[in-house]
Design an enzyme around this catalytic site. Structure first.
Site, PDB file in Angstrom:
ATOM      1  N   CYS A   1      24.267  11.481  10.599  1.00  0.00           N
ATOM      2  CA  CYS A   1      25.274  12.143  11.425  1.00  0.00           C
ATOM      3  C   CYS A   1      25.201  13.663  11.290  1.00  0.00           C
ATOM      4  CB  CYS A   1      26.673  11.643  11.071  1.00  0.00           C
ATOM      5  SG  CYS A   1      27.134  11.907   9.348  1.00  0.00           S
TER       6      CYS A   1
ATOM      7  N   PRO B   1      25.748  12.486  -3.169  1.00  0.00           N
ATOM      8  CA  PRO B   1      24.647  11.573  -3.482  1.00  0.00           C
ATOM      9  C   PRO B   1      24.208  10.677  -2.331  1.00  0.00           C
ATOM     10  CG  PRO B   1      26.703  10.682  -4.327  1.00  0.00           C
ATOM     11  CD  PRO B   1      27.037  12.019  -3.708  1.00  0.00           C
ATOM     12  N   GLN B   2      25.024  10.539  -1.278  1.00  0.00           N
ATOM     13  CA  GLN B   2      24.716   9.581  -0.222  1.00  0.00           C
ATOM     14  C   GLN B   2      23.405   9.899   0.500  1.00  0.00           C
ATOM     15  OE1 GLN B   2      27.815  10.855  -0.597  1.00  0.00           O
ATOM     16  NE2 GLN B   2      28.855   9.001  -1.320  1.00  0.00           N
TER      17      GLN B   2
ATOM     18  N   GLN C   1      20.038   7.657   2.158  1.00  0.00           N
ATOM     19  CA  GLN C   1      19.643   7.736   3.567  1.00  0.00           C
ATOM     20  C   GLN C   1      18.175   8.135   3.708  1.00  0.00           C
ATOM     21  OE1 GLN C   1      22.725  10.538   4.593  1.00  0.00           O
ATOM     22  NE2 GLN C   1      24.004   8.970   5.541  1.00  0.00           N
TER      23      GLN C   1
ATOM     24  N   GLY D   1      47.447   2.678   3.430  1.00  0.00           N
ATOM     25  CA  GLY D   1      46.639   3.214   4.521  1.00  0.00           C
ATOM     26  C   GLY D   1      45.317   2.473   4.578  1.00  0.00           C
ATOM     27  N   ALA D   2      44.620   2.589   5.703  1.00  0.00           N
ATOM     28  CA  ALA D   2      43.328   1.910   5.835  1.00  0.00           C
ATOM     29  C   ALA D   2      42.341   2.767   6.627  1.00  0.00           C
ATOM     30  CB  ALA D   2      43.511   0.552   6.509  1.00  0.00           C
ATOM     31  N   GLY D   3      42.528   4.080   6.546  1.00  0.00           N
ATOM     32  CA  GLY D   3      41.640   4.996   7.253  1.00  0.00           C
ATOM     33  C   GLY D   3      40.380   5.296   6.465  1.00  0.00           C
TER      34      GLY D   3
ATOM     35  N   THR E   1      39.515   7.870   4.597  1.00  0.00           N
ATOM     36  CA  THR E   1      39.697   8.374   3.232  1.00  0.00           C
ATOM     37  C   THR E   1      39.996   7.245   2.262  1.00  0.00           C
ATOM     38  OG1 THR E   1      40.504  10.504   4.055  1.00  0.00           O
ATOM     39  CG2 THR E   1      41.015   9.956   1.770  1.00  0.00           C
TER      40      THR E   1
END
Length: 416
Positions: free
Chosen positions: A50, A111-112, A116, A185-187, A189
């Site tokens: 992205c 670290p991601q 990738q 919450g479930a967004g 973050t």
């Protein structure tokens, strides 16, 4: 042989352009094959996330790679060129190492990106666009990224709100594996928080959300339990850690609700981390004994301190990338001598075989063995030193002292 890297990223291009030059996962195999064919490089790896799209080729020319990218996505040169960066040879190697170590990321040291890059390399191998050079380059890069994370503090300090929240919990509880966590919450973050918690051994998580279906979708991935916001009072007494991040305009957890839960817990401490703006947890909760409330502002100060620490670590990491990219290019340059050495050896063997064959024939015809061997040795010596002798003579006549010195060194004439 030359290595080429071109790309755009979050620092050089808008989201709109980054979307246009991105490669869909189901098309990237064919794209890499097309790139390798177009540039006649034989080797090509495409990294597409992205935040960046980057193309790496061996034996390619920057202009050819840029042209291919524009043609593939049907974009004009005027749209793409101002946002492009281009690197060659050691700079290309160093750039890949910096990217893989998180030194070029939106969040320094994240670290991601390494995962990738590894996925991109695997896809290139599947597409058949990786041979000796690219394989060595990417394997070296992965080792360098590991070296940087091991020998520096680039990834030690939390620099995202989600990571900082979990890091705070780790400091307060000796082990997260025995804690029960309530996420409100479930967004995006909270999903990232859940991932960090799971990575740190948390086994019991409850996710409360206004829309239960959204919570259930997240719980499927993390093995958590989904509840509605109205059910929070029933689950709050069991929670050792509460982390909340919703878009609610009003607080969801009030002082009274938390106070009641603490009584049911017999005043066992509860960590509450409110990373919502506006707040999800009433500020007065901080006044309660055994309730330890932290807000996004508290986390932000930690993040700022940690970012300073990462920037210091990045300076060390840059030195490692410099050194390792130079060493890789030394290996590349050594490859360039292989063909010359092979050709020179083949030529010398051909001379030897021809002269030995003549000598054997003369011996078979009754020639004097001593004379035949002496003639063989003289002719072999003369033929092998013919080319170096001509080069030395030419350098001397032209007054080329530099070439003359190099030839003397190569021939072992100048010995200390």
């Amino acid at each position: 042989m030359s290595l080429v890297a071109i790309g755009i990223n979050h620092k050089t291009a808008t989201v709109d352009l980054r979307e246009k030059v991105a490669f869909a996962p189901d098309r990237i195999h064919d794209a890499m094959k097309s790139l390798a064919t177009h540039t006649q490089s034989g080797e090509a790896v495409i990294i597409s996330t992205c935040n960046r799209t980057e193309l790496y080729c061996n034996n390619g020319e920057e202009a050819d790679v840029v042209q291919w990218l524009e043609d593939y996505h049907q974009l004009s040169h005027a749209d793409v060129e101002p946002c492009l960066y281009q690197f060659k040879d050691q700079e290309a190697v160093k750039h890949l190492m910096r990217v893989s170590a998180g030194l070029d990321s939106l969040i320094l040291g994240e670290p991601q990106i390494l995962g990738q890059v590894k996925q991109s390399f695997v896809k290139a191998k599947e597409a058949g666009t990786v041979a000796t050079t690219m394989d060595r380059l990417f394997q070296n890069t992965f080792s360098v990224a590991k070296k940087i994370r091991t020998e520096t503090e680039i990834g030690a300090a939390a620099v995202s709100v989600a990571f900082a929240a979990v890091s705070m919990a780790k400091h307060i509880f000796s082990s997260l594996s025995t804690t029960q966590v309530l996420l409100v919450g479930a967004g995006e973050t909270i999903e990232l928080v859940a991932r960090h918690l799971k990575d740190n051994g948390v086994k019991t998580m409850v996710v409360a959300n206004r829309t239960i279906s959204r919570a259930e979708a997240m719980c499927d991935e993390f093995g958590a339990t989904a509840i509605t916001l109205e059910q929070i009072p029933d689950f709050l007494p069991k929670a050792d850690i509460v982390i909340s991040s919703t878009a609610s305009p009003l607080p969801i957890l009030g002082k009274g609700m938390v106070e009641k839960a603490l009584k049911q817990r017999r005043h066992q401490p509860m960590l509450l981390v409110d990373i919502a703006v506006p707040r999800d947890i009433e500020a007065e909760v901080a006044d309660l004994d055994d309730a330890f409330l932290y807000t996004v502002d508290d986390l932000q100060s930690i993040i700022e301190q940690n970012m300073a620490s990462r920037r210091e670590a990045a300076e060390q990491a840059e030195l490692i990338a410099d050194d390792q990219s130079y060493q890789f290019m030394e290996w590349i340059r050594s490859l360039e001598s292989v063909d010359s050495i092979r050709e020179y050896r083949t030529q010398s063997m051909a001379i030897k075989d021809e002269l030995v064959e003549r000598a054997v024939n003369k011996l078979a015809q009754g020639g004097n063995s001593e004379q035949v061997l002496l003639e063989l040795a003289n002719k072999l010596t003369n033929k092998l030193i013919h080319a170096p002798t001509q080069a030395l003579t030419a350098a001397s006549r032209q007054g080329d002292l530099n070439s003359l010195g190099q030839l003397r060194t190569m021939l072992g004439l100048d010995k200390d």
